[in-house]
Design an enzyme around this catalytic site. Structure first.
Site: not given
Length: 248
Positions: A43, A74, A194
């Site tokens: 990310h 991402e 997450h």
């Protein structure tokens, strides 16, 4: 089986904290693949506090040498991120609604006004990457994602992961499960991530049909406690035992 995708952002953060190339991020990724990991998540953020843009190209080169491994990039779809996806063409691109100064992803997209995402998805439609949207565990949002033309959802699992009371855990799993079923019914791939860890992942996979889980922060901490070999073996055992058959 569920694909295990390890997010290596925190490894890059440790490297960056000393201004050296230790730990070597590319070597770390190669070791994960030797241990049987079939997915790597990165990310890159605008401040490049962990993954840097040049890391993306180097990791992509490694992944392309392994036909059975997927790279998931991402991030927030600003111009630099969109151009990066076009250049790298990862197996999967996950769009998240992070602001430039946000510490970590902490909510899914608000899909009530999809104008911005419509334009992004349209621009990325010619890139042969699976396109996922990071969403709340909400079956109504799943339908909106399908209407926008994305290929997959990543369900935000923080609420589930942070619950301690059994009734709250059950409700959180129910919401995720309903979102998973809604996604399957409309032909969307289902990912989740997450705050998933060794303590809560198996319970989630026992109840929800999930193609891929992304784990990073907890993985890094757990490696300090148990060592990387044991941690990867335990995660792979959970993912191989339960979950979806993955992307076909």
């Amino acid at each position: 089986m569920t694909r295990l995708s390890i997010n290596v952002n925190k490894i890059a953060l440790i490297r960056n904290s000393r201004g050296t190339n230790f730990p070597n991020l590319e070597d770390f990724v190669e070791n994960l693949l030797r241990l049987g990991v079939k997915g790597i998540t990165i990310h890159p953020r605008p401040d490049q506090r962990h993954i840097r843009y040049d890391d993306v190209y180097q990791i992509s080169k490694i992944i392309k040498q392994h036909a059975d491994v997927e790279l998931n990039i991402e991030g927030y779809p600003d111009r630099k991120f969109i151009d990066l996806i076009k250049a790298v063409v990862p197996e999967q691109c996950t769009l998240v609604p992070d602001s430039p100064t946000q510490l970590t992803s902490d909510h899914g997209w608000d899909l009530k006004d999809p104008t911005f995402l419509q334009s992004v998805i349209q621009e990325l439609s010619n890139v042969p990457s699976r396109l996922a949207l990071f969403i709340e565990p909400n079956k109504e949002d799943v339908i909106l994602v399908k209407q926008l033309g994305a290929d997959a959802v990543e369900i935000y699992t923080e609420y589930y992961a942070s619950r301690t009371q059994q009734d709250e855990i059950n409700l959180a799993i129910q919401s995720i499960s309903e979102a998973c079923i809604a996604a399957e019914n409309v032909g969307l791939v289902v990912n989740a991530g997450h705050d998933l860890n060794l303590d809560n992942l198996e319970r989630l996979l026992n109840h929800c049909n999930i193609s891929e889980v992304s784990i990073g922060h907890a993985f890094t901490v757990e490696c300090i406690h148990y060592g990387i070999n044991e941690v990867i073996q335990r995660y792979l055992a959970m993912c191989e035992k339960r979950g979806a058959t993955g992307w076909q």
